[in-house]
Design a protein around this motif. Structure first.
Motif, PDB file in Angstrom:
ATOM      1  N   VAL A   1      15.340  28.996 -15.460  1.00 21.91           N
ATOM      2  CA  VAL A   1      14.758  30.303 -15.755  1.00 21.91           C
ATOM      3  C   VAL A   1      15.824  31.395 -15.658  1.00 21.91           C
ATOM      4  O   VAL A   1      16.639  31.423 -14.739  1.00 21.91           O
ATOM      5  CB  VAL A   1      13.562  30.615 -14.816  1.00 21.91           C
ATOM      6  CG1 VAL A   1      13.186  32.088 -14.836  1.00 21.91           C
ATOM      7  CG2 VAL A   1      12.366  29.770 -15.221  1.00 21.91           C
ATOM      8  N   LEU A   2      15.792  32.293 -16.644  1.00 23.11           N
ATOM      9  CA  LEU A   2      16.664  33.462 -16.720  1.00 23.11           C
ATOM     10  C   LEU A   2      15.884  34.646 -16.170  1.00 23.11           C
ATOM     11  O   LEU A   2      14.776  34.934 -16.637  1.00 23.11           O
ATOM     12  CB  LEU A   2      17.041  33.701 -18.188  1.00 23.11           C
ATOM     13  CG  LEU A   2      17.879  34.906 -18.547  1.00 23.11           C
ATOM     14  CD1 LEU A   2      19.301  34.739 -18.025  1.00 23.11           C
ATOM     15  CD2 LEU A   2      17.896  35.075 -20.066  1.00 23.11           C
TER      16      LEU A   2
ATOM     17  N   CYS B   1      11.266  37.381 -14.806  1.00 17.20           N
ATOM     18  CA  CYS B   1      11.695  36.218 -15.588  1.00 17.20           C
ATOM     19  C   CYS B   1      11.555  36.611 -17.059  1.00 17.20           C
ATOM     20  O   CYS B   1      10.493  37.053 -17.476  1.00 17.20           O
ATOM     21  CB  CYS B   1      10.804  35.016 -15.300  1.00 17.20           C
ATOM     22  SG  CYS B   1      10.791  34.495 -13.579  1.00 17.20           S
ATOM     23  N   PHE B   2      12.641  36.423 -17.834  1.00 21.07           N
ATOM     24  CA  PHE B   2      12.549  36.834 -19.236  1.00 21.07           C
ATOM     25  C   PHE B   2      13.062  35.789 -20.203  1.00 21.07           C
ATOM     26  O   PHE B   2      13.120  36.033 -21.407  1.00 21.07           O
ATOM     27  CB  PHE B   2      13.208  38.196 -19.472  1.00 21.07           C
ATOM     28  CG  PHE B   2      14.689  38.268 -19.205  1.00 21.07           C
ATOM     29  CD1 PHE B   2      15.598  38.192 -20.250  1.00 21.07           C
ATOM     30  CD2 PHE B   2      15.155  38.441 -17.916  1.00 21.07           C
ATOM     31  CE1 PHE B   2      16.960  38.288 -20.007  1.00 21.07           C
ATOM     32  CE2 PHE B   2      16.519  38.548 -17.667  1.00 21.07           C
ATOM     33  CZ  PHE B   2      17.423  38.470 -18.718  1.00 21.07           C
ATOM     34  N   GLY B   3      13.348  34.597 -19.728  1.00 27.90           N
ATOM     35  CA  GLY B   3      13.765  33.518 -20.613  1.00 27.90           C
ATOM     36  C   GLY B   3      13.992  32.243 -19.833  1.00 27.90           C
ATOM     37  O   GLY B   3      13.812  32.195 -18.610  1.00 27.90           O
ATOM     38  N   LYS B   4      14.390  31.202 -20.587  1.00 28.56           N
ATOM     39  CA  LYS B   4      14.620  29.905 -19.952  1.00 28.56           C
ATOM     40  C   LYS B   4      15.627  29.109 -20.767  1.00 28.56           C
ATOM     41  O   LYS B   4      15.567  29.094 -21.998  1.00 28.56           O
ATOM     42  CB  LYS B   4      13.312  29.133 -19.834  1.00 28.56           C
ATOM     43  CG  LYS B   4      13.439  27.853 -19.025  1.00 28.56           C
ATOM     44  CD  LYS B   4      12.094  27.238 -18.730  1.00 28.56           C
ATOM     45  CE  LYS B   4      12.273  26.061 -17.789  1.00 28.56           C
ATOM     46  NZ  LYS B   4      10.989  25.514 -17.362  1.00 28.56           N
ATOM     47  N   VAL B   5      16.535  28.443 -20.057  1.00 28.18           N
ATOM     48  CA  VAL B   5      17.482  27.539 -20.696  1.00 28.18           C
ATOM     49  C   VAL B   5      16.707  26.297 -21.137  1.00 28.18           C
ATOM     50  O   VAL B   5      16.067  25.635 -20.313  1.00 28.18           O
ATOM     51  CB  VAL B   5      18.629  27.154 -19.740  1.00 28.18           C
ATOM     52  CG1 VAL B   5      19.541  26.109 -20.368  1.00 28.18           C
ATOM     53  CG2 VAL B   5      19.432  28.385 -19.338  1.00 28.18           C
ATOM     54  N   VAL B   6      16.751  25.990 -22.432  1.00 28.48           N
ATOM     55  CA  VAL B   6      16.023  24.845 -22.969  1.00 28.48           C
ATOM     56  C   VAL B   6      16.962  23.733 -23.439  1.00 28.48           C
ATOM     57  O   VAL B   6      16.518  22.611 -23.673  1.00 28.48           O
ATOM     58  CB  VAL B   6      15.066  25.255 -24.114  1.00 28.48           C
ATOM     59  CG1 VAL B   6      13.938  26.138 -23.571  1.00 28.48           C
ATOM     60  CG2 VAL B   6      15.804  25.946 -25.246  1.00 28.48           C
ATOM     61  N   GLU B   7      18.232  24.049 -23.597  1.00 28.83           N
ATOM     62  CA  GLU B   7      19.259  23.055 -23.901  1.00 28.83           C
ATOM     63  C   GLU B   7      20.486  23.407 -23.084  1.00 28.83           C
ATOM     64  O   GLU B   7      20.818  24.582 -22.934  1.00 28.83           O
ATOM     65  CB  GLU B   7      19.632  23.079 -25.392  1.00 28.83           C
ATOM     66  CG  GLU B   7      18.542  22.606 -26.322  1.00 28.83           C
ATOM     67  CD  GLU B   7      18.956  22.738 -27.776  1.00 28.83           C
ATOM     68  OE1 GLU B   7      20.131  22.455 -28.106  1.00 28.83           O
ATOM     69  OE2 GLU B   7      18.107  23.145 -28.584  1.00 28.83           O
TER      70      GLU B   7
END
Length: 147
Positions: free
Chosen positions: A84-85, A117-123
């Protein structure tokens, strides 16, 4: 749908954004990225099994973009899981450019609904574990895809 490709010294991370839950934060990160703000900035704080933190152009942990944005804490995706970003800040409504990415859910529950929380690493999740203090963000490229 917006995505970001964050190229670091240790590899590439692809990030998706929580546009509905944190529109101000997403726009801020996207705008800074498009201006090249993050290019060459280091991860100035790395705490194993907790977070990697970057986004300070001074590298000291005290710098920012020269303004602050309000927290957005009411959305559905306000939980600090692996990848999580989230926005770093010195207190409510003081975030600007510094962000952190969570290593895992361990030790992060106390951040929920306190940091946006405003994003997430997916790769490229493995890249998170390889980042060390002082490692550089080479570039952040924003990709706009049709839903």
């Amino acid at each position: 749908m917006l995505k970001a490709e964050m190229l670091t010294e240790k590899g590439l991370m692809v990030i998706t954004f929580f546009e509905e839950d944190a529109p101000i934060h997403v726009k801020n990160f996207v705008d800074l990225s498009k201006k090249g703000f993050y290019d060459g900035v280091t991860f100035h704080r790395v705490l194993p099994d907790f977070v990697i933190q970057g986004g300070d152009p001074t590298g000291t942990g005290a710098g920012g973009p020269g303004y602050t944005i309000p927290c957005e804490l009411t959305g559905n995706n306000q939980y600090h899981d692996r990848g999580v970003l989230s926005m770093a800040h010195r207190g409510p409504n003081t975030g600007g450019s510094q962000f952190f990415i969570c290593h895992s859910r361990n030790n992060t529950a106390h951040l929920d609904r306190r940091h946006t929380c405003f994003g997430k690493v997916v790769e490229g999740l493995d890249v998170i574990d390889q980042i060390r203090q002082g490692d550089q963000i080479i570039s952040v490229t924003i990709i706009e895809e049709e839903a």
